[in-house]
Design a protein around this motif. Structure first.
Motif, PDB file in Angstrom:
ATOM      1  N   ARG A  16      54.977  35.824   5.154  1.00 43.67           N
ATOM      2  CA  ARG A  16      55.192  36.342   5.399  1.00 43.67           C
ATOM      3  C   ARG A  16      56.890  35.438   4.664  1.00 43.67           C
ATOM      4  NH1 ARG A  16      55.512  38.342  11.147  1.00 43.67           N
ATOM      5  NH2 ARG A  16      57.377  38.028  11.078  1.00 43.67           N
ATOM      6  N   GLU A  17      57.473  37.261   3.856  1.00 45.99           N
ATOM      7  CA  GLU A  17      58.490  36.523   3.230  1.00 45.99           C
ATOM      8  C   GLU A  17      59.529  38.302   4.095  1.00 45.99           C
ATOM      9  OE1 GLU A  17      59.954  37.149  -1.105  1.00 45.99           O
ATOM     10  OE2 GLU A  17      58.406  37.009  -0.579  1.00 45.99           O
ATOM     11  N   VAL A  18      60.485  37.283   4.934  1.00 47.42           N
ATOM     12  CA  VAL A  18      61.694  38.368   5.344  1.00 47.42           C
ATOM     13  C   VAL A  18      62.295  38.832   4.130  1.00 47.42           C
ATOM     14  CG1 VAL A  18      63.516  38.594   6.891  1.00 47.42           C
ATOM     15  CG2 VAL A  18      61.789  37.634   7.072  1.00 47.42           C
ATOM     16  N   LEU A  19      62.466  39.961   3.692  1.00 47.65           N
ATOM     17  CA  LEU A  19      63.897  40.785   3.006  1.00 47.65           C
ATOM     18  C   LEU A  19      65.408  40.496   3.578  1.00 47.65           C
ATOM     19  CD1 LEU A  19      61.631  43.117   1.580  1.00 47.65           C
ATOM     20  CD2 LEU A  19      62.067  41.556  -0.095  1.00 47.65           C
ATOM     21  N   THR A  20      64.729  41.129   4.292  1.00 48.31           N
ATOM     22  CA  THR A  20      66.599  40.738   4.780  1.00 48.31           C
ATOM     23  C   THR A  20      66.674  41.541   6.038  1.00 48.31           C
ATOM     24  OG1 THR A  20      68.680  42.610   4.925  1.00 48.31           O
ATOM     25  CG2 THR A  20      66.624  43.762   4.409  1.00 48.31           C
ATOM     26  N   ASP A  21      66.867  41.875   7.081  1.00 47.67           N
ATOM     27  CA  ASP A  21      67.348  41.755   8.986  1.00 47.67           C
ATOM     28  C   ASP A  21      66.191  42.917   9.046  1.00 47.67           C
ATOM     29  OD1 ASP A  21      67.062  41.718  11.215  1.00 47.67           O
ATOM     30  OD2 ASP A  21      69.356  42.463  11.801  1.00 47.67           O
ATOM     31  N   GLY A  22      64.727  43.862   9.472  1.00 47.34           N
ATOM     32  CA  GLY A  22      63.894  44.485   9.615  1.00 47.34           C
ATOM     33  C   GLY A  22      63.486  45.042   8.032  1.00 47.34           C
ATOM     34  N   ALA A  23      63.388  44.342   7.111  1.00 43.96           N
ATOM     35  CA  ALA A  23      62.553  44.455   6.061  1.00 43.96           C
ATOM     36  C   ALA A  23      62.393  43.226   5.741  1.00 43.96           C
ATOM     37  CB  ALA A  23      62.908  44.855   5.070  1.00 43.96           C
ATOM     38  N   LEU A  24      60.279  43.111   6.006  1.00 46.16           N
ATOM     39  CA  LEU A  24      59.273  41.931   5.367  1.00 46.16           C
ATOM     40  C   LEU A  24      58.142  42.520   4.187  1.00 46.16           C
ATOM     41  CD1 LEU A  24      58.223  40.432   8.356  1.00 46.16           C
ATOM     42  CD2 LEU A  24      59.126  41.954   8.210  1.00 46.16           C
ATOM     43  N   ILE A  25      57.534  41.022   3.841  1.00 49.21           N
ATOM     44  CA  ILE A  25      56.474  41.160   3.121  1.00 49.21           C
ATOM     45  C   ILE A  25      55.454  40.461   3.820  1.00 49.21           C
ATOM     46  CG2 ILE A  25      55.507  41.080   0.269  1.00 49.21           C
ATOM     47  CD1 ILE A  25      58.087  41.326  -0.464  1.00 49.21           C
ATOM     48  N   LEU A  26      54.212  41.344   3.638  1.00 44.97           N
ATOM     49  CA  LEU A  26      52.998  40.896   4.827  1.00 44.97           C
ATOM     50  C   LEU A  26      51.809  40.391   3.593  1.00 44.97           C
ATOM     51  CD1 LEU A  26      52.536  42.594   7.823  1.00 44.97           C
ATOM     52  CD2 LEU A  26      54.157  40.386   7.662  1.00 44.97           C
ATOM     53  N   ALA A 108      52.592  47.181  11.032  1.00 44.12           N
ATOM     54  CA  ALA A 108      53.922  47.105  11.717  1.00 44.12           C
ATOM     55  C   ALA A 108      54.160  46.431  13.109  1.00 44.12           C
ATOM     56  CB  ALA A 108      53.922  48.795  12.261  1.00 44.12           C
ATOM     57  N   ALA A 109      52.743  46.061  13.728  1.00 41.65           N
ATOM     58  CA  ALA A 109      53.437  45.154  14.910  1.00 41.65           C
ATOM     59  C   ALA A 109      53.600  43.546  14.707  1.00 41.65           C
ATOM     60  CB  ALA A 109      52.282  44.918  15.871  1.00 41.65           C
ATOM     61  N   ALA A 110      52.862  43.040  13.081  1.00 40.61           N
ATOM     62  CA  ALA A 110      53.008  42.164  13.066  1.00 40.61           C
ATOM     63  C   ALA A 110      54.504  42.348  12.854  1.00 40.61           C
ATOM     64  CB  ALA A 110      51.659  41.561  11.685  1.00 40.61           C
ATOM     65  N   GLU A 167      75.078  49.467  -4.754  1.00 45.92           N
ATOM     66  CA  GLU A 167      75.002  47.743  -4.013  1.00 45.92           C
ATOM     67  C   GLU A 167      74.144  47.233  -5.570  1.00 45.92           C
ATOM     68  OE1 GLU A 167      74.781  46.719   0.761  1.00 45.92           O
ATOM     69  OE2 GLU A 167      75.331  48.876   0.298  1.00 45.92           O
ATOM     70  N   PRO A 168      74.193  45.791  -5.436  1.00 43.66           N
ATOM     71  CA  PRO A 168      73.131  45.370  -5.860  1.00 43.66           C
ATOM     72  C   PRO A 168      71.381  44.884  -5.691  1.00 43.66           C
ATOM     73  CG  PRO A 168      74.508  43.607  -5.377  1.00 43.66           C
ATOM     74  CD  PRO A 168      75.036  45.087  -4.997  1.00 43.66           C
ATOM     75  N   THR A 169      70.866  45.201  -6.691  1.00 42.54           N
ATOM     76  CA  THR A 169      69.248  45.433  -5.888  1.00 42.54           C
ATOM     77  C   THR A 169      68.755  43.780  -6.326  1.00 42.54           C
ATOM     78  OG1 THR A 169      68.461  46.260  -8.024  1.00 42.54           O
ATOM     79  CG2 THR A 169      68.952  47.331  -6.324  1.00 42.54           C
ATOM     80  N   THR A 170      67.743  43.409  -5.137  1.00 43.41           N
ATOM     81  CA  THR A 170      66.949  42.197  -5.410  1.00 43.41           C
ATOM     82  C   THR A 170      65.265  42.543  -6.007  1.00 43.41           C
ATOM     83  OG1 THR A 170      67.600  41.488  -3.890  1.00 43.41           O
ATOM     84  CG2 THR A 170      65.836  40.119  -4.360  1.00 43.41           C
ATOM     85  N   ARG A 171      64.944  42.293  -6.734  1.00 43.51           N
ATOM     86  CA  ARG A 171      63.604  42.217  -7.625  1.00 43.51           C
ATOM     87  C   ARG A 171      62.131  42.065  -7.086  1.00 43.51           C
ATOM     88  NH1 ARG A 171      62.350  40.802 -12.752  1.00 43.51           N
ATOM     89  NH2 ARG A 171      61.581  42.606 -13.703  1.00 43.51           N
ATOM     90  N   VAL A 172      61.467  42.252  -6.257  1.00 45.66           N
ATOM     91  CA  VAL A 172      60.713  42.021  -5.513  1.00 45.66           C
ATOM     92  C   VAL A 172      59.375  41.881  -5.990  1.00 45.66           C
ATOM     93  CG1 VAL A 172      59.475  42.260  -3.364  1.00 45.66           C
ATOM     94  CG2 VAL A 172      61.660  42.057  -3.363  1.00 45.66           C
ATOM     95  N   PRO A 173      58.325  41.124  -6.492  1.00 48.36           N
ATOM     96  CA  PRO A 173      57.164  42.041  -7.481  1.00 48.36           C
ATOM     97  C   PRO A 173      56.266  41.708  -5.976  1.00 48.36           C
ATOM     98  CG  PRO A 173      57.356  38.857  -7.470  1.00 48.36           C
ATOM     99  CD  PRO A 173      58.533  40.009  -6.873  1.00 48.36           C
ATOM    100  N   LEU A 174      55.324  43.373  -6.222  1.00 48.96           N
ATOM    101  CA  LEU A 174      54.150  43.413  -5.172  1.00 48.96           C
ATOM    102  C   LEU A 174      52.576  43.426  -5.603  1.00 48.96           C
ATOM    103  CD1 LEU A 174      56.205  46.525  -3.050  1.00 48.96           C
ATOM    104  CD2 LEU A 174      55.979  43.756  -3.040  1.00 48.96           C
ATOM    105  N   VAL A 175      51.870  42.989  -5.545  1.00 50.81           N
ATOM    106  CA  VAL A 175      50.716  42.747  -6.052  1.00 50.81           C
ATOM    107  C   VAL A 175      49.263  43.867  -4.097  1.00 50.81           C
ATOM    108  CG1 VAL A 175      51.346  41.064  -7.159  1.00 50.81           C
ATOM    109  CG2 VAL A 175      49.916  40.724  -5.049  1.00 50.81           C
ATOM    110  N   HIS A 176      48.244  43.576  -5.551  1.00 48.93           N
ATOM    111  CA  HIS A 176      47.225  44.849  -4.925  1.00 48.93           C
ATOM    112  C   HIS A 176      46.812  43.496  -3.098  1.00 48.93           C
ATOM    113  CE1 HIS A 176      43.246  46.065  -4.485  1.00 48.93           C
ATOM    114  NE2 HIS A 176      42.495  45.454  -4.413  1.00 48.93           N
ATOM    115  N   GLY A 177      46.580  43.716  -2.255  1.00 50.52           N
ATOM    116  CA  GLY A 177      46.810  43.642  -1.040  1.00 50.52           C
ATOM    117  C   GLY A 177      47.993  43.264  -0.105  1.00 50.52           C
ATOM    118  N   ASP A 178      48.994  43.604  -0.508  1.00 50.97           N
ATOM    119  CA  ASP A 178      50.507  43.700  -0.094  1.00 50.97           C
ATOM    120  C   ASP A 178      50.599  44.674   1.104  1.00 50.97           C
ATOM    121  OD1 ASP A 178      50.676  40.635  -1.227  1.00 50.97           O
ATOM    122  OD2 ASP A 178      52.353  41.431  -2.734  1.00 50.97           O
ATOM    123  N   VAL A 179      51.391  44.273   2.035  1.00 49.23           N
ATOM    124  CA  VAL A 179      52.196  45.643   2.156  1.00 49.23           C
ATOM    125  C   VAL A 179      53.266  45.133   2.908  1.00 49.23           C
ATOM    126  CG1 VAL A 179      51.853  46.017   5.119  1.00 49.23           C
ATOM    127  CG2 VAL A 179      49.838  45.531   3.758  1.00 49.23           C
TER     128      VAL A 179
END
Ligand code: MD6
Ligand code: FE
Length: 222
Positions: A16-26, A108-110, A167-179
């Motif tokens: 689990r990677e938290v991007l910011t409060d309320g946004a995360l990558i599973l 969403a629950a996770a 506002e500045p953006t962060t680059r987030v790599p996403l691969v097959h199966g990421d949510v």
């Protein structure tokens, strides 16, 4: 046991990677289900084929889209909106496959948003060079529900910004199966997808396919 070994590997990979409060990558959350998801996407697309919509400014989008579920997202000269019928066929959008709704609810629950019941699933197909410019998801009636986004096929770079476009953006790599799950204080953050790089992913036709699940209609479903 071999089963346990795989389970361990799975849980380790589902970071689990938290991007910011309320946004995360599973990371890898959907990896065990990608074959089923792709088969179900094939059935939806047979009934409601991918199409490149026009923006209100009359530009053709580089991302091809379709929808399933009670509501589908549309863009045309009149603007952006959700509608129950596919304008190309005049028919309701295909039903949302049970596998989709269950995955979205679990993700969403996770991520801390229990009880997510999506009524719209936008299916995006990115070919090499396709991109999505920075935008907010704000065509939904209810910003109280999160958005759940599933990445399949070729990798992509997701751009994640702030509540204002400049506002500045962060680059987030996403691969097959990421949510990616997006809600609460992050619900209206600007985001986009960089131009897709060339690559090989035969199962998706050398494309990236993204599913975004939303609660687009009113909270009580009326
Ligand atoms: C995409 N996704 O990843 C486009 N929106 O293809 C989105 O526009 C998006 O991934 C809101 C929340 C998550 C997303
Ligand atoms: Fe979006």
């Amino acid at each position: 046991m071999i089963d346990d070994l795989f389970c361990d590997l799975d849980s380790k990979d589902q970071r689990r990677e938290v991007l910011t409060d309320g946004a995360l990558i599973l990371h890898g959350f959907a990896r065990g289900e990608t074959a089923g998801l792709l088969a179900a996407i094939g059935e939806v697309i047979a009934a409601a084929p991918f199409r490149r919509m026009l923006t209100p400014g009359r530009l053709r989008m580089s991302v091809a889209m379709s929808n399933c579920g009670p509501l589908g997202w549309l863009s045309d000269r009149q603007g952006y909106r959700y509608a129950p019928l596919d304008p190309d066929s005049g028919q309701p959008w295909p039903m949302m496959p049970e596998l989709f709704a269950q995955l979205a609810e679990r993700a969403a629950a996770a991520a801390g948003f229990p009880g997510f019941a999506p009524d719209a699933c936008l299916i995006n197909r990115y070919e090499v060079g396709s991109k999505l410019s920075l935008h907010q998801d704000k065509d939904e009636t209810d910003f109280g529900a999160p958005i759940v986004s599933v990445s399949l096929g070729l990798p992509a770079v997701f751009l994640f910004g702030g509540l204002k476009r400049n506002e500045p953006t962060t680059r987030v790599p996403l691969v097959h199966g990421d949510v990616v799950v997006w809600g609460g204080p992050a619900r209206l953050r600007y985001h986009g997808v960089q131009a897709l790089k060339d690559g090989r992913w035969p199962e998706t036709g050398n494309c990236r396919i993204n599913l975004t699940f939303r609660k687009a209609g009113p909270p009580d479903g009326r």
